[in-house]
Structures are given as C-alpha cells and as structure tokens.
Motif scaffolding. Structure first.
Motif, mmCIF file in Angstrom:
data_model
loop_
_atom_site.group_PDB
_atom_site.id
_atom_site.type_symbol
_atom_site.label_atom_id
_atom_site.label_comp_id
_atom_site.label_asym_id
_atom_site.label_seq_id
_atom_site.Cartn_x
_atom_site.Cartn_y
_atom_site.Cartn_z
ATOM 1 N N ARG A 51 35.810 31.827 36.572
ATOM 2 C CA ARG A 51 36.583 32.371 36.764
ATOM 3 C C ARG A 51 36.630 34.075 35.994
ATOM 4 N N VAL A 53 38.250 37.270 33.859
ATOM 5 C CA VAL A 53 39.311 37.966 33.336
ATOM 6 C C VAL A 53 39.809 38.931 32.815
ATOM 7 N N ASP A 75 40.687 37.737 37.751
ATOM 8 C CA ASP A 75 42.812 37.531 37.430
ATOM 9 C C ASP A 75 42.766 38.817 36.898
ATOM 10 N N PRO A 112 47.481 34.008 36.079
ATOM 11 C CA PRO A 112 47.463 35.670 36.200
ATOM 12 C C PRO A 112 48.782 35.995 36.965
#
Length: 341
Positions: A51, A53, A75, A112
């Motif tokens: 992931r 971010v 995200d 998100p």
C-alpha cells in the motif's frame, strides 16, 4: 515481503519512507515532486509495495492520477485525518511525516478518499477562478465605498448602479479621481473577466449531460449544476444518496458521551463552495420558483416555526440528496401532476 510506503508531498521535494510488515524502516529519503521521479524511486527501493499513501493537497490528485497511469496504485487520504495523527509527534519534520504516513499505510488507519477525474478537476478550476474574481470585485467595491465614505459620499447597494454613481462622485470631487479612478478601472477589468468565466461555465454546463439533467431541478442553474457534478464526479462512490448531505456539511453535529447527548449546528465539513451554492439554490426554490411542490411546503413549515435560513439549510440538504439520486438514476426532476397542469 510486503512493503508500505508513505509520501509527504511538498512543492519541490517529496519525502518518502518504506516500512515492512513489522513496522521496521527499510529506507527513507527525498525525491523531486514529479510522478516519473516517484515511480523510479518505487522501482529502486520497493519489491512488492502492499500500500502507498499520500495526503490530499494541491498536488495530491494530479500525482495520484499520473502514478495510476504508470501502473502504481496510490491511496489518497484526508489531510485532516492524517494531521490528527501527525500532531501527536514531538518534532514535526518531513521525514517524520513520511514515517507516519507509511505507518498509516501499514495499519490501514485512514480510509482512502476518491480521486477526481481530470475533467472534474478542470470544471472545479473554472468555478474556483470565478469565485476568486467575485471576491476580488467585492473587495474592490468595498474599498471604494470606504474611501468615498470618508468624504461623506454614500453609494447604493448592489452592483448595477455602482459604476455610474462613482463616476458622478468623481465629477463632483475631481481630487478623488487619482485615487478612486484606478480602483474603478480594476473593478471594470475584473468584471469583464468574470463575464468571460460565466460564459465558460454556461458552455460547460450546456455540453454536459449530467449538468443538463441537474438543471431540470428548480433553483439549480449552470453554476450549481457544474459545481455539484464536478464535486460528486462519480455518483457510485456514495452507497446512499442521503450521505451526500453529510458530505456537503449540511447535517447537524452530534456530541454524545455518557449521559450527554446533543445536536448542534451543521458541521460545515466538505466543500464550502458546493454548500453555499446549494443554499442559494434552496433559497431560490423557496422564494423565486412559482410552481407548487411538496418540498416547498415542507420548507415553508420549517420557516414558519424557526427561520428562513434554517429552512434553506434543511432544503439544501434535501436538494443535495435529490440531485445525487438524479445523477445515479439518470431520471429528471419530477413535478407533481397538479404543478405540471
């Protein structure tokens, strides 16, 4: 090995931090704020990023769109939620912010947010430029009113007779021309630019099927329709139409703890421009539109027992829910049979 990446974006450079599944920092550093540079950094330091971010901000939507075009799923999280975590740290630095963003990516603490399409972002840019010019013209007019008021000259309210009255005052007091004249020219230039942007908004609304559908609702014009369509962008991202009222900040706040439980004023979260335009549309529906509709009757009952502003706020929330349902279903606004007759 799964990896979690946090990007703290600034204008020139972006700090990054990569962590493993156990929270151990694998690598951190800085790179230029550019999609290609970020992509090359991920290729160099990440084997399998689970992931990635970054926060919302000026550059956020553009970077996420470009990185997704390069095949990297990023995200975008709400900066307010990220700030609630970051303000707990003793020393605020870009490196520490990137470290906390990587930790958010690892723990999944923040959900998100939706990334707007390029077309919706362009529509919002036109509306924000128009809003900026409206504020600029208003500030210039207030400055002229204040300068002339110091000499006892009162100007009428509104903008229709403003320029003619100022010209009359300058003819009576030529000494003020050197000061007020440039401000009046600046106001005229801003007005011309504002008229050009109004034409741009009308053209975009006329060529948009979503805006044409929204404008079938009473009180909704090209500006409100374009603002609503560009802010919502994808109606499917809301599971229920009634969630749009809370998204626009038109629902009451609630504070409940133990025996205390109270509801206060509206939250005013979300997009300020959309909320104000929905309020104007509700006020127009309540006071200008002649046709009868159950919505108007409901708002009039609220106005009778409270105030006009509260009735418009409640009607604006209802209108937001209806407009989203229209976008989701593709159905135009329905009038009662008696009103159509």
């Amino acid at each position: 090995m799964s990896e979690y990446v946090g990007f703290d974006v600034s204008k020139e450079e972006t700090s990054f931090c990569v962590k493993d599944r156990d929270g151990k920092v694998l690598v951190r550093g800085k790179v230029a704020t550019d999609p290609v540079a970020l992509f090359e950094t991920l290729k160099e330091h990440c084997v399998y990023p689970e992931r990635i971010v970054m926060e919302t901000g000026t550059w956020g939507h553009w970077l996420v769109r470009e990185l997704r075009c390069l095949g990297v799923d990023v995200d975008l999280i709400d900066a307010r939620q990220a700030h609630a975590v970051m303000k707990l740290q003793h020393n605020k630095t870009d490196a520490n912010d990137a470290d906390l963003l990587a930790e958010i990516a690892r723990t999944g603490f923040c959900r998100p947010v939706a990334v707007k399409s390029e077309a919706a972002q362009m529509d919002r840019t036109v509306l924000k430029a128009r809003q900026h010019l409206i504020r600029q013209r208003r500030d210039t007019e207030n400055a002229i009113r204040g300068l002339l008021g110091a000499f006892g000259h009162r100007l009428p309210k509104g903008v229709s007779k403003f320029e003619g009255r100022v010209q009359f005052v300058l003819e009576v007091c030529p000494a003020l021309s050197g000061v007020v004249g440039p401000l009046l020219k600046a106001r005229a230039a801003v007005t011309r630019c504002l008229e050009a942007l109004d034409g741009e908004v009308r053209e975009r609304a006329a060529h948009s099927p979503a805006c044409r559908l929204l404008m079938t609702a009473p009180g909704v014009g090209p500006v409100t329709a374009l603002a609503f369509a560009s802010t919502i962008d994808d109606p499917a991202r809301f599971g229920k139409s009634r969630s749009v009222g809370a998204y626009a900040g038109l629902t009451a706040r609630r504070n409940q703890s133990g025996e205390m439980d109270w509801s206060g004023r509206i939250s005013k979260h979300g997009d300020t421009m959309l909320r104000s335009l929905l309020f104007e549309a509700a006020s127009s529906l309540l006071t200008v539109v002649r046709k009868a509709h159950p919505l108007k009757d409901w708002a009039r009952r609220i106005r009778k027992r409270s105030s006009h502003k509260k009735a418009c706020v409640a009607l604006a929330r209802k209108l937001a829910v209806i407009l989203h349902k229209m976008l989701a279903s593709g159905e135009a606004f329905r009038w009662p049979e008696a009103a159509q007759a």
